[in-house]
Scaffold this motif. Structure first.
Motif, PDB file in Angstrom:
ATOM      1  N   ALA A  38       0.824  -1.204   0.000  1.00  0.00           N
ATOM      2  CA  ALA A  38       0.000   0.000   0.000  1.00  0.00           C
ATOM      3  C   ALA A  38       0.861   1.258   0.000  1.00  0.00           C
ATOM      4  O   ALA A  38       0.490   2.266  -0.611  1.00  0.00           O
ATOM      5  N   VAL A  39       1.995   1.204   0.663  1.00  0.00           N
ATOM      6  CA  VAL A  39       2.886   2.364   0.725  1.00  0.00           C
ATOM      7  C   VAL A  39       3.263   2.836  -0.678  1.00  0.00           C
ATOM      8  O   VAL A  39       3.379   4.039  -0.937  1.00  0.00           O
ATOM      9  N   LEU A  40       3.426   1.903  -1.590  1.00  0.00           N
ATOM     10  CA  LEU A  40       3.784   2.257  -2.965  1.00  0.00           C
ATOM     11  C   LEU A  40       2.701   3.085  -3.652  1.00  0.00           C
ATOM     12  O   LEU A  40       2.977   3.783  -4.624  1.00  0.00           O
ATOM     13  N   GLU A  41       1.472   3.015  -3.143  1.00  0.00           N
ATOM     14  CA  GLU A  41       0.356   3.754  -3.727  1.00  0.00           C
ATOM     15  C   GLU A  41      -0.024   5.003  -2.934  1.00  0.00           C
ATOM     16  O   GLU A  41      -0.948   5.722  -3.312  1.00  0.00           O
ATOM     17  N   LEU A  42       0.672   5.250  -1.831  1.00  0.00           N
ATOM     18  CA  LEU A  42       0.355   6.424  -1.017  1.00  0.00           C
ATOM     19  C   LEU A  42       0.903   7.692  -1.657  1.00  0.00           C
ATOM     20  O   LEU A  42       1.949   7.678  -2.308  1.00  0.00           O
TER      21      LEU A  42
ATOM     22  N   VAL B 223       4.653   9.202   4.910  1.00  0.00           N
ATOM     23  CA  VAL B 223       5.851   8.384   5.118  1.00  0.00           C
ATOM     24  C   VAL B 223       5.437   7.273   6.071  1.00  0.00           C
ATOM     25  O   VAL B 223       4.750   7.517   7.068  1.00  0.00           O
ATOM     26  N   PHE B 224       5.844   6.072   5.783  1.00  0.00           N
ATOM     27  CA  PHE B 224       5.483   4.924   6.603  1.00  0.00           C
ATOM     28  C   PHE B 224       6.622   4.656   7.582  1.00  0.00           C
ATOM     29  O   PHE B 224       7.772   4.512   7.169  1.00  0.00           O
ATOM     30  N   VAL B 225       6.304   4.597   8.857  1.00  0.00           N
ATOM     31  CA  VAL B 225       7.301   4.376   9.906  1.00  0.00           C
ATOM     32  C   VAL B 225       7.117   2.966  10.467  1.00  0.00           C
ATOM     33  O   VAL B 225       6.007   2.575  10.816  1.00  0.00           O
ATOM     34  N   LEU B 226       8.209   2.231  10.540  1.00  0.00           N
ATOM     35  CA  LEU B 226       8.188   0.893  11.135  1.00  0.00           C
ATOM     36  C   LEU B 226       9.129   0.845  12.318  1.00  0.00           C
ATOM     37  O   LEU B 226      10.244   1.360  12.266  1.00  0.00           O
ATOM     38  N   MET B 227       8.665   0.198  13.369  1.00  0.00           N
ATOM     39  CA  MET B 227       9.501  -0.102  14.528  1.00  0.00           C
ATOM     40  C   MET B 227       9.374  -1.607  14.725  1.00  0.00           C
ATOM     41  O   MET B 227       8.364  -2.085  15.237  1.00  0.00           O
ATOM     42  N   VAL B 228      10.358  -2.332  14.233  1.00  0.00           N
ATOM     43  CA  VAL B 228      10.270  -3.789  14.241  1.00  0.00           C
ATOM     44  C   VAL B 228      11.494  -4.410  14.918  1.00  0.00           C
ATOM     45  O   VAL B 228      12.591  -3.872  14.862  1.00  0.00           O
ATOM     46  N   LEU B 229      11.223  -5.543  15.544  1.00  0.00           N
ATOM     47  CA  LEU B 229      12.302  -6.319  16.156  1.00  0.00           C
ATOM     48  C   LEU B 229      12.858  -7.296  15.138  1.00  0.00           C
ATOM     49  O   LEU B 229      12.139  -7.761  14.257  1.00  0.00           O
ATOM     50  N   GLY B 230      14.103  -7.618  15.264  1.00  0.00           N
ATOM     51  CA  GLY B 230      14.710  -8.616  14.413  1.00  0.00           C
ATOM     52  C   GLY B 230      16.177  -8.315  14.187  1.00  0.00           C
ATOM     53  O   GLY B 230      16.656  -7.228  14.486  1.00  0.00           O
ATOM     54  N   ASN B 231      16.846  -9.306  13.666  1.00  0.00           N
ATOM     55  CA  ASN B 231      18.261  -9.111  13.342  1.00  0.00           C
ATOM     56  C   ASN B 231      18.395  -8.843  11.843  1.00  0.00           C
ATOM     57  O   ASN B 231      17.414  -8.876  11.093  1.00  0.00           O
ATOM     58  N   ARG B 232      19.593  -8.596  11.416  1.00  0.00           N
ATOM     59  CA  ARG B 232      19.841  -8.253  10.013  1.00  0.00           C
ATOM     60  C   ARG B 232      19.271  -9.321   9.067  1.00  0.00           C
ATOM     61  O   ARG B 232      18.652  -9.008   8.067  1.00  0.00           O
ATOM     62  N   ARG B 233      19.478 -10.569   9.428  1.00  0.00           N
ATOM     63  CA  ARG B 233      19.026 -11.670   8.563  1.00  0.00           C
ATOM     64  C   ARG B 233      17.495 -11.742   8.490  1.00  0.00           C
ATOM     65  O   ARG B 233      16.925 -11.875   7.415  1.00  0.00           O
TER      66      ARG B 233
ATOM     67  N   ARG C  31      10.405   5.064   0.930  1.00  0.00           N
ATOM     68  CA  ARG C  31       9.096   5.465   1.446  1.00  0.00           C
ATOM     69  C   ARG C  31       8.848   4.973   2.869  1.00  0.00           C
ATOM     70  O   ARG C  31       7.790   5.221   3.440  1.00  0.00           O
ATOM     71  N   VAL C  32       9.823   4.260   3.425  1.00  0.00           N
ATOM     72  CA  VAL C  32       9.672   3.675   4.755  1.00  0.00           C
ATOM     73  C   VAL C  32      10.821   4.132   5.635  1.00  0.00           C
ATOM     74  O   VAL C  32      11.981   4.096   5.230  1.00  0.00           O
ATOM     75  N   GLU C  33      10.472   4.575   6.831  1.00  0.00           N
ATOM     76  CA  GLU C  33      11.475   4.954   7.834  1.00  0.00           C
ATOM     77  C   GLU C  33      11.496   3.877   8.912  1.00  0.00           C
ATOM     78  O   GLU C  33      10.444   3.509   9.440  1.00  0.00           O
ATOM     79  N   PHE C  34      12.668   3.364   9.215  1.00  0.00           N
ATOM     80  CA  PHE C  34      12.809   2.392  10.295  1.00  0.00           C
ATOM     81  C   PHE C  34      13.223   3.126  11.563  1.00  0.00           C
ATOM     82  O   PHE C  34      14.105   3.979  11.528  1.00  0.00           O
TER      83      PHE C  34
ATOM     84  N   ALA D 288      -4.456   1.969   0.666  1.00  0.00           N
ATOM     85  CA  ALA D 288      -3.844   3.198   0.146  1.00  0.00           C
ATOM     86  C   ALA D 288      -4.903   4.232  -0.215  1.00  0.00           C
ATOM     87  O   ALA D 288      -4.769   5.417   0.123  1.00  0.00           O
ATOM     88  N   ALA D 289      -5.965   3.807  -0.877  1.00  0.00           N
ATOM     89  CA  ALA D 289      -7.013   4.747  -1.285  1.00  0.00           C
ATOM     90  C   ALA D 289      -7.672   5.393  -0.073  1.00  0.00           C
ATOM     91  O   ALA D 289      -7.932   6.608  -0.063  1.00  0.00           O
ATOM     92  N   ALA D 290      -7.917   4.610   0.968  1.00  0.00           N
ATOM     93  CA  ALA D 290      -8.553   5.150   2.179  1.00  0.00           C
ATOM     94  C   ALA D 290      -7.657   6.186   2.854  1.00  0.00           C
ATOM     95  O   ALA D 290      -8.127   7.243   3.292  1.00  0.00           O
TER      96      ALA D 290
END
Length: 159
Positions: free
Chosen positions: A4-8, A13-23, A38-41, A119-121
């Motif tokens: 959806a971000v590709l259609e915004l 700007v889409f912000v993500l706060m996610v857990l995980g390692n590089r892999r 289009r995404v900020e971590f 995205a439309a909404a």
């Protein structure tokens, strides 16, 4: 959501706060929306700091297509963290969240489960509507906190 971000519109700007390692995060970082910038971590924070870490955002998106039974009945912590952060709420037709969004006027309920529906909404939202949603979240924050919901939960479980 990343599709959806590709259609915004560029105003989002889409912000993500996610857990995980590089892999484990590598597939996420290869997504075209991320590659396109289009995404900020944001770095993960302790659960007690999530609301303040996201308070500068405008919308919390909990768009969980009902592919799994857990999604059908989802009422995620993210929902309440977004309210505590005073964000407008964007959800799909997830039955456990819909009532809160409607009752408190917290945000919008997207009809349909495609990225284009989401995205439309979001693209249709005006600045004034977003401000009104954030104001509603601020007014609902006490009711939808541990202070407000905790006693209700305890009474339901007989504690």
């Amino acid at each position: 959501m990343l599709d959806a971000v590709l259609e915004l519109e560029p105003r989002f700007v889409f912000v993500l706060m996610v857990l995980g390692n590089r892999r484990s995060l590598a597939p996420l970082r290869r997504h075209p929306a991320v590659v396109a910038g289009r995404v900020e971590f944001r770095s993960p924070v302790p659960v007690t700091e999530v609301a303040s870490a996201l308070n500068d955002c405008d919308l919390g998106v909990m768009f969980l297509p009902p592919r799994f039974l857990n999604n059908v009945y989802a009422l995620p912590n993210k929902f309440f963290e977004a309210v505590q952060a005073r964000l407008g709420i964007v959800i799909g037709e997830s039955q456990e969240m819909v009532g809160f969004v409607r009752d408190y006027g917290l945000g919008i309920i997207v009809t349909g489960w495609e990225a284009s529906d989401l995205a439309a909404a979001i693209n249709r939202l005006s600045t004034e509507e977003i401000v009104a949603m954030k104001t509603a979240a601020s007014l609902a924050a006490s009711d939808l906190s541990t202070r407000g919901e905790g006693p209700k939960f305890l009474s339901h479980v007989g504690a």
